[in-house]
Design a protein around this motif. Structure first.
Motif, PDB file in Angstrom:
ATOM      1  N   GLY A 140      -0.710  12.268   5.385  1.00 57.20           N
ATOM      2  CA  GLY A 140      -0.360  11.102   6.187  1.00 57.20           C
ATOM      3  C   GLY A 140      -1.197   9.890   5.827  1.00 57.20           C
ATOM      4  N   HIS A 141      -2.389  10.115   5.281  1.00 58.90           N
ATOM      5  CA  HIS A 141      -3.229   8.996   4.862  1.00 58.90           C
ATOM      6  C   HIS A 141      -2.517   8.121   3.826  1.00 58.90           C
ATOM      7  CE1 HIS A 141      -7.207   9.773   6.686  1.00 58.90           C
ATOM      8  NE2 HIS A 141      -6.884  11.049   6.624  1.00 58.90           N
ATOM      9  N   SER A 142      -1.689   8.728   2.992  1.00 58.10           N
ATOM     10  CA  SER A 142      -1.017   7.969   1.934  1.00 58.10           C
ATOM     11  C   SER A 142       0.080   7.057   2.477  1.00 58.10           C
ATOM     12  CB  SER A 142      -0.438   8.920   0.889  1.00 58.10           C
ATOM     13  OG  SER A 142      -1.459   9.699   0.295  1.00 58.10           O
ATOM     14  N   ARG A 143       0.444   7.237   3.731  1.00 57.79           N
ATOM     15  CA  ARG A 143       1.406   6.321   4.360  1.00 57.79           C
ATOM     16  C   ARG A 143       0.706   5.083   4.929  1.00 57.79           C
ATOM     17  NH1 ARG A 143       3.104  11.399   6.725  1.00 57.79           N
ATOM     18  NH2 ARG A 143       2.425  10.660   8.785  1.00 57.79           N
ATOM     19  N   GLY A 144      -0.611   5.115   4.979  1.00 56.17           N
ATOM     20  CA  GLY A 144      -1.384   3.917   5.270  1.00 56.17           C
ATOM     21  C   GLY A 144      -1.771   3.666   6.705  1.00 56.17           C
TER      22      GLY A 144
END
Length: 227
Positions: A140-144
């Protein structure tokens, strides 16, 4: 109507009205947290070697943190809320490039590399990290709009005792664990309640991990570097 629903548009307007600087993130719609938060401390573990892999992680070219404008605006509200109690945020991670997640996957697939086991996963067999949800193909971190953080005393900067450290893999890091003291539970709950009040939701296995409920890119996994 919740606080976040009432005031997030105003906070976003304030962020969007700020003049763009030369060091804006490469991706539109994102901001550096050190440009919007006032009292936060930072410990960007993945830009150095003090992490569960034991080396700088691909995609972290600088020790700064990025979030979507919406998540950053909500975090501003959290910061202002906690300041009333003499507390500030200490932030470990925000947006995480997909290339960093890919490096975590490669590391987790190498059973020989256990150099950081004693500090980060002493009671966990590395082969179970995928099964138990500590390492994933996508984060989920890569969704910002996901952030890893803790609380500190606003004056001294000392971290509140949460019973386990950031990125410690094991049941003691779970929300609701019975393995920590009453005061440690209260400290975690202070953070959780502040994040809930301003639109974030927790991840059950990691007390430090929160995602904005109304994240603007729920299906997009970005890979631009943090630089």
């Amino acid at each position: 109507m919740s606080w976040i629903a009432r005031f997030l548009p105003l906070l976003l307007l304030l962020l969007l009205s700020q003049p763009l600087r030369a060091d804006q993130p490469a991706q539109g719609g994102f901001v550096y947290l050190d440009q919007v938060l006032k009292s936060a401390r930072y410990d960007v573990r993945y830009a150095g070697s003090d992490n569960f892999v034991g080396e700088p992680i691909d995609g972290y070219a600088t020790a700064r943190l990025i979030l979507t404008r919406e998540a950053a605006a909500a975090l501003v509200a959290v910061e202002q809320d906690l300041a009333l109690s003499g507390l500030a945020l200490k932030i470990f991670d925000g947006y995480r490039p997909q290339r960093a997640v890919d490096e975590f996957r490669r590391w987790a697939s190498d059973p020989q590399d256990t150099r950081q086991k004693s500090r980060y996963y002493p009671g966990i067999d590395k082969s179970t990290l995928f099964r138990d949800g500590y390492i994933a193909k996508r984060s989920g971190h890569s969704r910002g709009s996901t952030v890893d953080l803790t609380l500190v005393d606003i004056g001294s900067g000392a971290e509140l005792d949460m019973g386990s450290t950031f990125d410690f893999f094991g049941p003691i890091s779970h929300h609701g664990t019975a393995l920590i003291s009453v005061q440690q539970t209260r400290n975690r709950e202070t953070l959780r309640q502040a994040m809930l009040r301003h639109g974030f939701e927790p991840y059950s296995a990691e007390w430090w991990h929160y995602t904005l409920k109304t994240e603007p890119y729920p299906d997009t996994y970005f890979d631009f570097p943090v630089q």
